[in-house]
Design a protein around this motif. Sequence first.
Motif, PDB file in Angstrom:
ATOM      1  N   LYS A  82      19.106  94.656  47.659  1.00 43.69           N
ATOM      2  CA  LYS A  82      18.656  93.487  48.426  1.00 43.69           C
ATOM      3  C   LYS A  82      19.312  93.408  49.797  1.00 43.69           C
ATOM      4  O   LYS A  82      18.820  92.707  50.680  1.00 43.69           O
ATOM      5  CB  LYS A  82      18.945  92.209  47.635  1.00 43.69           C
ATOM      6  N   VAL A  83      20.442  94.105  49.954  1.00 44.97           N
ATOM      7  CA  VAL A  83      21.146  94.084  51.239  1.00 44.97           C
ATOM      8  C   VAL A  83      21.338  95.512  51.746  1.00 44.97           C
ATOM      9  O   VAL A  83      22.347  95.838  52.373  1.00 44.97           O
ATOM     10  CB  VAL A  83      22.504  93.346  51.128  1.00 44.97           C
ATOM     11  N   ALA A  84      20.359  96.353  51.460  1.00 44.94           N
ATOM     12  CA  ALA A  84      20.474  97.790  51.761  1.00 44.94           C
ATOM     13  C   ALA A  84      20.742  98.081  53.230  1.00 44.94           C
ATOM     14  O   ALA A  84      21.383  99.079  53.558  1.00 44.94           O
ATOM     15  CB  ALA A  84      19.204  98.510  51.309  1.00 44.94           C
ATOM     16  N   ASP A  85      20.255  97.207  54.115  1.00 44.40           N
ATOM     17  CA  ASP A  85      20.425  97.448  55.548  1.00 44.40           C
ATOM     18  C   ASP A  85      21.661  96.750  56.126  1.00 44.40           C
ATOM     19  O   ASP A  85      21.907  96.827  57.328  1.00 44.40           O
ATOM     20  CB  ASP A  85      19.181  96.979  56.315  1.00 44.40           C
ATOM     21  N   ALA A  86      22.430  96.092  55.265  1.00 43.33           N
ATOM     22  CA  ALA A  86      23.615  95.365  55.732  1.00 43.33           C
ATOM     23  C   ALA A  86      24.771  96.334  55.984  1.00 43.33           C
ATOM     24  O   ALA A  86      24.763  97.467  55.484  1.00 43.33           O
ATOM     25  CB  ALA A  86      24.024  94.327  54.685  1.00 43.33           C
ATOM     26  N   PRO A  87      25.766  95.927  56.767  1.00 48.15           N
ATOM     27  CA  PRO A  87      26.945  96.779  56.986  1.00 48.15           C
ATOM     28  C   PRO A  87      27.638  97.090  55.650  1.00 48.15           C
ATOM     29  O   PRO A  87      27.489  96.347  54.668  1.00 48.15           O
ATOM     30  CB  PRO A  87      27.839  95.919  57.885  1.00 48.15           C
ATOM     31  N   PRO A  88      28.409  98.175  55.596  1.00 49.57           N
ATOM     32  CA  PRO A  88      29.049  98.608  54.353  1.00 49.57           C
ATOM     33  C   PRO A  88      29.881  97.531  53.659  1.00 49.57           C
ATOM     34  O   PRO A  88      29.802  97.374  52.439  1.00 49.57           O
ATOM     35  CB  PRO A  88      29.926  99.782  54.800  1.00 49.57           C
ATOM     36  N   THR A  89      30.668  96.783  54.421  1.00 46.55           N
ATOM     37  CA  THR A  89      31.527  95.766  53.798  1.00 46.55           C
ATOM     38  C   THR A  89      30.686  94.686  53.129  1.00 46.55           C
ATOM     39  O   THR A  89      31.024  94.217  52.035  1.00 46.55           O
ATOM     40  CB  THR A  89      32.481  95.143  54.834  1.00 46.55           C
ATOM     41  N   SER A  99      32.455 105.536  51.899  1.00 43.87           N
ATOM     42  CA  SER A  99      32.293 106.808  52.615  1.00 43.87           C
ATOM     43  C   SER A  99      31.761 106.584  54.029  1.00 43.87           C
ATOM     44  O   SER A  99      32.084 107.334  54.955  1.00 43.87           O
ATOM     45  CB  SER A  99      31.339 107.732  51.851  1.00 43.87           C
ATOM     46  N   GLU A 100      30.945 105.544  54.195  1.00 47.52           N
ATOM     47  CA  GLU A 100      30.442 105.218  55.526  1.00 47.52           C
ATOM     48  C   GLU A 100      31.552 104.642  56.405  1.00 47.52           C
ATOM     49  O   GLU A 100      31.600 104.897  57.611  1.00 47.52           O
ATOM     50  CB  GLU A 100      29.289 104.217  55.415  1.00 47.52           C
ATOM     51  N   LEU A 101      32.431 103.875  55.796  1.00 48.97           N
ATOM     52  CA  LEU A 101      33.540 103.289  56.536  1.00 48.97           C
ATOM     53  C   LEU A 101      34.610 104.328  56.882  1.00 48.97           C
ATOM     54  O   LEU A 101      35.323 104.186  57.871  1.00 48.97           O
ATOM     55  CB  LEU A 101      34.177 102.158  55.721  1.00 48.97           C
ATOM     56  N   HIS A 102      34.711 105.353  56.045  1.00 51.36           N
ATOM     57  CA  HIS A 102      35.723 106.402  56.235  1.00 51.36           C
ATOM     58  C   HIS A 102      35.029 107.768  56.175  1.00 51.36           C
ATOM     59  O   HIS A 102      35.086 108.463  55.160  1.00 51.36           O
ATOM     60  CB  HIS A 102      36.802 106.297  55.150  1.00 51.36           C
ATOM     61  N   PRO A 103      34.355 108.167  57.253  1.00 47.03           N
ATOM     62  CA  PRO A 103      33.558 109.405  57.244  1.00 47.03           C
ATOM     63  C   PRO A 103      34.381 110.693  57.157  1.00 47.03           C
ATOM     64  O   PRO A 103      33.850 111.727  56.778  1.00 47.03           O
ATOM     65  CB  PRO A 103      32.780 109.337  58.561  1.00 47.03           C
ATOM     66  N   MET A 141      40.385 104.865  46.801  1.00 46.37           N
ATOM     67  CA  MET A 141      39.982 103.555  47.312  1.00 46.37           C
ATOM     68  C   MET A 141      38.983 102.884  46.373  1.00 46.37           C
ATOM     69  O   MET A 141      39.058 101.671  46.131  1.00 46.37           O
ATOM     70  CB  MET A 141      39.373 103.695  48.713  1.00 46.37           C
ATOM     71  N   THR A 142      38.050 103.677  45.859  1.00 45.60           N
ATOM     72  CA  THR A 142      37.049 103.139  44.934  1.00 45.60           C
ATOM     73  C   THR A 142      37.714 102.513  43.723  1.00 45.60           C
ATOM     74  O   THR A 142      37.417 101.376  43.337  1.00 45.60           O
ATOM     75  CB  THR A 142      36.080 104.255  44.487  1.00 45.60           C
ATOM     76  N   ARG A 143      38.622 103.245  43.115  1.00 41.32           N
ATOM     77  CA  ARG A 143      39.297 102.750  41.914  1.00 41.32           C
ATOM     78  C   ARG A 143      40.216 101.570  42.227  1.00 41.32           C
ATOM     79  O   ARG A 143      40.334 100.635  41.430  1.00 41.32           O
ATOM     80  CB  ARG A 143      40.058 103.895  41.243  1.00 41.32           C
ATOM     81  N   ALA A 144      40.862 101.599  43.388  1.00 45.18           N
ATOM     82  CA  ALA A 144      41.741 100.497  43.769  1.00 45.18           C
ATOM     83  C   ALA A 144      40.947  99.214  43.989  1.00 45.18           C
ATOM     84  O   ALA A 144      41.338  98.134  43.512  1.00 45.18           O
ATOM     85  CB  ALA A 144      42.522 100.864  45.034  1.00 45.18           C
ATOM     86  N   LEU A 145      39.810  99.319  44.698  1.00 45.31           N
ATOM     87  CA  LEU A 145      38.994  98.129  44.947  1.00 45.31           C
ATOM     88  C   LEU A 145      38.365  97.616  43.649  1.00 45.31           C
ATOM     89  O   LEU A 145      38.315  96.405  43.415  1.00 45.31           O
ATOM     90  CB  LEU A 145      37.910  98.425  45.987  1.00 45.31           C
ATOM     91  N   PHE A 146      37.889  98.538  42.817  1.00 45.27           N
ATOM     92  CA  PHE A 146      37.321  98.115  41.531  1.00 45.27           C
ATOM     93  C   PHE A 146      38.381  97.372  40.720  1.00 45.27           C
ATOM     94  O   PHE A 146      38.118  96.301  40.164  1.00 45.27           O
ATOM     95  CB  PHE A 146      36.805  99.318  40.748  1.00 45.27           C
TER      96      PHE A 146
END
Length: 198
Positions: A80-87, A142-146, A156-161
């Motif tokens: 629903k927010v596919a075009d929104a910024p990554p955050t 990955s978009e935020l940290h290319p 980062m994924t596991r830490a945020l989860f």
Amino acid sequence: MAHDTTKRREALRESLIGLAEAQVRADGLASLRARTLAKEAGCAVGAIYNVFDDMTGLTLAVNGRTFGRLGKHVSDAVAKVADAPPTERLVAMAIAYLEFASANPNLWRALFDVEMSTDRDVPEWYMQELGRLFAIIAQPLSELHPDPEPGEIDLMTRALFSSVHGIVLLGLENRISAVPRERMEGMIEFLLKRATAT
């Protein structure tokens, strides 16, 4: 004859998973009992162990369904927010996680409360379901940290989860240390915006 036996076995398996799922949804994982399930399924207790190695195997099957529904709920929210910024997409998926946990507290808790012996491997399909959920989180990271260091996106994924999971868990505990429900979304948004600031 062998085909009929396979069909009956599969039918019993699906019936047991459905009954176990209903039991966990209503009363939590601790309420799951082989004798109760056998009575509801109209089979002998031993028949359960002809289909599953043990009750943990049955619980994992229930959890597999729950992971699938959780992943779909999160994916639908992100779509629903596919075009929104990554955050913003990360916030949307975290709120969807909160919504799912709030709507399905016992099934959600069972995902993490299942007891696994140290000598038993977690089934590959189970890890794949968890991997799909982590992949949804990893995409905007990955978009935020290319140009990440090796393993950085996974970390980062596991830490945020884990961070979001902790807020949700405390918020749903309804104890003195609980996070008030009305503040949980704000806390999640604050955490993710700070954690992903570049």
